[in-house]
Design a protein around this motif. Structure first.
Motif, PDB file in Angstrom:
ATOM      1  N   GLU A 133       0.767  -1.295   0.171  1.00  0.00           N
ATOM      2  CA  GLU A 133      -0.039   0.082   0.144  1.00  0.00           C
ATOM      3  C   GLU A 133       0.778   1.212  -0.002  1.00  0.00           C
ATOM      4  O   GLU A 133       0.302   2.281  -0.575  1.00  0.00           O
ATOM      5  CB  GLU A 133      -0.871  -0.032   1.367  1.00  0.00           C
ATOM      6  CG  GLU A 133      -2.101  -1.001   1.187  1.00  0.00           C
ATOM      7  CD  GLU A 133      -3.081  -0.996   2.301  1.00  0.00           C
ATOM      8  OE1 GLU A 133      -2.904  -0.208   2.844  1.00  0.00           O
ATOM      9  OE2 GLU A 133      -3.835  -1.842   2.361  1.00  0.00           O
ATOM     10  N   ARG A 134       1.948   1.336   0.549  1.00  0.00           N
ATOM     11  CA  ARG A 134       2.896   2.397   0.685  1.00  0.00           C
ATOM     12  C   ARG A 134       3.160   2.752  -0.660  1.00  0.00           C
ATOM     13  O   ARG A 134       3.247   3.980  -1.103  1.00  0.00           O
ATOM     14  CB  ARG A 134       4.173   1.992   1.594  1.00  0.00           C
ATOM     15  CG  ARG A 134       5.370   2.979   1.427  1.00  0.00           C
ATOM     16  CD  ARG A 134       6.364   2.385   1.949  1.00  0.00           C
ATOM     17  NE  ARG A 134       7.669   3.494   1.621  1.00  0.00           N
ATOM     18  CZ  ARG A 134       8.947   2.835   1.746  1.00  0.00           C
ATOM     19  NH1 ARG A 134       9.280   1.836   2.290  1.00  0.00           N
ATOM     20  NH2 ARG A 134      10.091   3.815   1.232  1.00  0.00           N
ATOM     21  N   PHE A 135       3.539   2.028  -1.548  1.00  0.00           N
ATOM     22  CA  PHE A 135       3.950   2.233  -3.018  1.00  0.00           C
ATOM     23  C   PHE A 135       2.691   2.507  -3.948  1.00  0.00           C
ATOM     24  O   PHE A 135       3.004   2.453  -5.157  1.00  0.00           O
ATOM     25  CB  PHE A 135       4.964   1.154  -3.873  1.00  0.00           C
ATOM     26  CG  PHE A 135       6.039   1.034  -2.817  1.00  0.00           C
ATOM     27  CD1 PHE A 135       7.097   2.311  -2.541  1.00  0.00           C
ATOM     28  CD2 PHE A 135       6.584  -0.083  -2.078  1.00  0.00           C
ATOM     29  CE1 PHE A 135       8.203   2.174  -1.935  1.00  0.00           C
ATOM     30  CE2 PHE A 135       7.884   0.042  -1.581  1.00  0.00           C
ATOM     31  CZ  PHE A 135       8.599   1.069  -1.211  1.00  0.00           C
ATOM     32  N   GLY A 136       1.466   2.190  -3.502  1.00  0.00           N
ATOM     33  CA  GLY A 136       0.374   2.155  -4.266  1.00  0.00           C
ATOM     34  C   GLY A 136       0.237   0.818  -5.376  1.00  0.00           C
ATOM     35  O   GLY A 136      -0.431   1.093  -6.281  1.00  0.00           O
ATOM     36  N   ALA A 137       1.039  -0.149  -4.929  1.00  0.00           N
ATOM     37  CA  ALA A 137       0.927  -1.090  -6.175  1.00  0.00           C
ATOM     38  C   ALA A 137      -0.451  -1.958  -6.016  1.00  0.00           C
ATOM     39  O   ALA A 137      -1.196  -2.010  -5.064  1.00  0.00           O
ATOM     40  CB  ALA A 137       1.892  -2.282  -5.763  1.00  0.00           C
ATOM     41  N   ASP A 138      -0.941  -2.263  -6.851  1.00  0.00           N
ATOM     42  CA  ASP A 138      -1.954  -3.179  -7.151  1.00  0.00           C
ATOM     43  C   ASP A 138      -2.120  -4.824  -6.788  1.00  0.00           C
ATOM     44  O   ASP A 138      -3.286  -5.401  -6.488  1.00  0.00           O
ATOM     45  CB  ASP A 138      -2.853  -3.016  -8.509  1.00  0.00           C
ATOM     46  CG  ASP A 138      -2.938  -1.408  -9.081  1.00  0.00           C
ATOM     47  OD1 ASP A 138      -4.070  -1.036  -8.352  1.00  0.00           O
ATOM     48  OD2 ASP A 138      -2.070  -1.217  -9.695  1.00  0.00           O
ATOM     49  N   GLY A 139      -0.871  -4.980  -6.674  1.00  0.00           N
ATOM     50  CA  GLY A 139      -0.649  -6.395  -6.173  1.00  0.00           C
ATOM     51  C   GLY A 139       0.770  -7.002  -6.289  1.00  0.00           C
ATOM     52  O   GLY A 139       1.496  -5.985  -6.180  1.00  0.00           O
ATOM     53  N   VAL A 140       0.827  -8.072  -5.741  1.00  0.00           N
ATOM     54  CA  VAL A 140       2.319  -8.676  -5.380  1.00  0.00           C
ATOM     55  C   VAL A 140       2.322 -10.086  -6.357  1.00  0.00           C
ATOM     56  O   VAL A 140       1.196 -10.712  -6.438  1.00  0.00           O
ATOM     57  CB  VAL A 140       2.714  -9.046  -4.022  1.00  0.00           C
ATOM     58  CG1 VAL A 140       3.836  -9.779  -3.729  1.00  0.00           C
ATOM     59  CG2 VAL A 140       2.762  -7.631  -3.249  1.00  0.00           C
ATOM     60  N   PHE A 141       3.529 -10.358  -6.874  1.00  0.00           N
ATOM     61  CA  PHE A 141       3.559 -11.531  -7.861  1.00  0.00           C
ATOM     62  C   PHE A 141       4.732 -12.337  -7.335  1.00  0.00           C
ATOM     63  O   PHE A 141       5.801 -11.595  -6.797  1.00  0.00           O
ATOM     64  CB  PHE A 141       3.285 -11.377  -9.211  1.00  0.00           C
ATOM     65  CG  PHE A 141       4.681 -10.623  -9.658  1.00  0.00           C
ATOM     66  CD1 PHE A 141       5.712 -11.419 -10.446  1.00  0.00           C
ATOM     67  CD2 PHE A 141       4.845  -9.306  -9.671  1.00  0.00           C
ATOM     68  CE1 PHE A 141       6.640 -10.818 -10.842  1.00  0.00           C
ATOM     69  CE2 PHE A 141       6.001  -8.575 -10.394  1.00  0.00           C
ATOM     70  CZ  PHE A 141       6.925  -9.396 -11.015  1.00  0.00           C
ATOM     71  N   VAL A 142       5.034 -13.523  -7.491  1.00  0.00           N
ATOM     72  CA  VAL A 142       6.011 -14.487  -7.543  1.00  0.00           C
ATOM     73  C   VAL A 142       6.306 -15.046  -8.676  1.00  0.00           C
ATOM     74  O   VAL A 142       5.396 -15.628  -9.440  1.00  0.00           O
ATOM     75  CB  VAL A 142       6.042 -15.060  -6.095  1.00  0.00           C
ATOM     76  CG1 VAL A 142       6.135 -13.962  -4.894  1.00  0.00           C
ATOM     77  CG2 VAL A 142       5.013 -16.040  -6.148  1.00  0.00           C
ATOM     78  N   ALA A 143       7.569 -15.696  -8.736  1.00  0.00           N
ATOM     79  CA  ALA A 143       7.828 -17.163  -9.578  1.00  0.00           C
ATOM     80  C   ALA A 143       7.563 -18.148  -8.498  1.00  0.00           C
ATOM     81  O   ALA A 143       8.238 -18.315  -7.554  1.00  0.00           O
ATOM     82  CB  ALA A 143       9.325 -17.182  -9.928  1.00  0.00           C
ATOM     83  N   HIS A 144       6.507 -18.913  -8.667  1.00  0.00           N
ATOM     84  CA  HIS A 144       6.170 -19.750  -7.472  1.00  0.00           C
ATOM     85  C   HIS A 144       7.112 -20.984  -7.411  1.00  0.00           C
ATOM     86  O   HIS A 144       7.228 -21.279  -6.259  1.00  0.00           O
ATOM     87  CB  HIS A 144       4.976 -20.329  -7.900  1.00  0.00           C
ATOM     88  CG  HIS A 144       3.732 -19.538  -7.811  1.00  0.00           C
ATOM     89  ND1 HIS A 144       3.549 -18.219  -8.678  1.00  0.00           N
ATOM     90  CD2 HIS A 144       2.638 -19.347  -7.053  1.00  0.00           C
ATOM     91  CE1 HIS A 144       2.517 -17.780  -8.449  1.00  0.00           C
ATOM     92  NE2 HIS A 144       1.942 -18.377  -7.337  1.00  0.00           N
ATOM     93  N   THR A 145       7.786 -21.169  -8.498  1.00  0.00           N
ATOM     94  CA  THR A 145       8.898 -22.149  -8.202  1.00  0.00           C
ATOM     95  C   THR A 145      10.353 -21.645  -8.657  1.00  0.00           C
ATOM     96  O   THR A 145      11.020 -22.029  -9.479  1.00  0.00           O
ATOM     97  CB  THR A 145       8.698 -23.690  -8.938  1.00  0.00           C
ATOM     98  OG1 THR A 145       8.179 -23.190 -10.266  1.00  0.00           O
ATOM     99  CG2 THR A 145       7.452 -24.409  -8.296  1.00  0.00           C
ATOM    100  N   GLY A 146      10.502 -20.393  -8.270  1.00  0.00           N
ATOM    101  CA  GLY A 146      11.628 -19.614  -8.603  1.00  0.00           C
ATOM    102  C   GLY A 146      12.132 -18.742  -7.455  1.00  0.00           C
ATOM    103  O   GLY A 146      11.828 -18.768  -6.203  1.00  0.00           O
TER     104      GLY A 146
END
Length: 285
Positions: A234-247
């Motif tokens: 929220e601090r950066f105003g990002a709409d979401g977070v993503f990952v490489a699930h097996t990375g």
């Protein structure tokens, strides 16, 4: 034939979703890969024959291509390969290498690069992402089956980091499947929300579902930076977070491009965690 022939394939920034296709005791691993403007290239120049400077999987792909089309050998010439994609961190580097090789071979022999042929070659080599498509897709990575094409309406600006190390996807498959059995209903709701977001062209909804998938992934294959990244969303105003699930990738999703001030703040934040921030556009839209 004259002139250089090239094959190109984009990679990924991990996935917007990785989990079971549906809740149940025998889950299929389904992925919605997150395409990025980073690529693998394979080039062929006619002339004197030279050894192929390709990886083992790409060489296997070339052999399978020749066998499928009843071709005895490659024409004489030199090969070069290049990639923007880091190996073993969740950028689909090996799948992109294979697809780029197949596309180059199709150009050499003036043959269509048929999706069914690509899937057949991939199925003989490895579990794969859907980088052979120029759109988002819900894809069964082990069965090499496209369940649903999701189009090109969604795109994101991203800020991400790559943590040290690599992940062997095959080595963690049993851990993932056990986790999917335990949390099958949560994953099923997450996937339903994600697909609704794609159907409506609602990038913010897709970002929320991607965040849920990333949070679930943290329970089984945790990223060192993830909790702090999630906590500062929220601090950066990002709409979401993503990952490489097996990375090894973790980052933010922005529907709108962050301005220079926010980019500076993001860079300082990630540097405080010991990592260099990278900005890239993912998806389409």
């Amino acid at each position: 034939m004259s002139g250089v022939v090239s094959g190109v394939c984009h990679g990924t920034l991990g996935e917007l979703y990785q989990g079971p296709l549906r809740a149940g005791p025998d889950p299929d691993i389904a992925v919605v890969s997150f395409p990025v403007e980073r690529h693998s290239w394979v080039h062929f120049t006619p002339g004197a024959a030279r050894p192929l400077p390709l990886g083992e999987k790409s060489l296997t792909a070339a052999r399978l291509f020749l066998e499928h089309h009843g071709l005895s050998s490659l024409p004489p010439g030199s090969w070069t390969a290049h990639s923007d994609l880091r190996v073993g961190v969740g950028m689909a580097s090996s799948t992109a290498d294979i697809v780029a090789t197949l596309r180059c071979l199709s150009g050499i022999f003036s043959l269509p690069c048929d999706t069914d042929v690509v899937l057949g070659v991939l199925a003989a080599i490895e579990r794969s992402d859907s980088v052979f498509l120029d759109e988002f897709a819900l894809h069964l990575s082990g069965r090499h089956r496209v369940v649903r094409r999701l189009g090109t309406d969604i795109g994101f600006h991203t800020a991400y980091v790559i943590e040290p190390g690599t992940v062997d996807t095959a080595a963690v498959t049993s851990l993932l499947l056990a986790h999917y059995r335990r949390r099958g209903e949560e994953y099923e709701r997450c996937l339903t929300d994600l697909l609704k977001g794609f159907a409506c062209g609602d990038a913010a909804a897709v970002a929320r579902a991607a965040t849920t998938s990333a949070v679930l992934s943290q329970e089984v294959l945790p990223k060192t930076t993830f909790d702090r990244v999630l906590g500062h969303r929220e601090r950066f105003g990002a709409d979401g977070v993503f990952v490489a699930h097996t990375g090894c990738l973790t980052g933010y999703l922005f529907v709108r491009r962050p301005d220079s001030r926010v980019r500076s703040e993001l860079s300082a934040f990630f540097r405080s965690l010991g990592h260099q921030c990278t900005f890239a556009q993912g998806g389409y839209g």
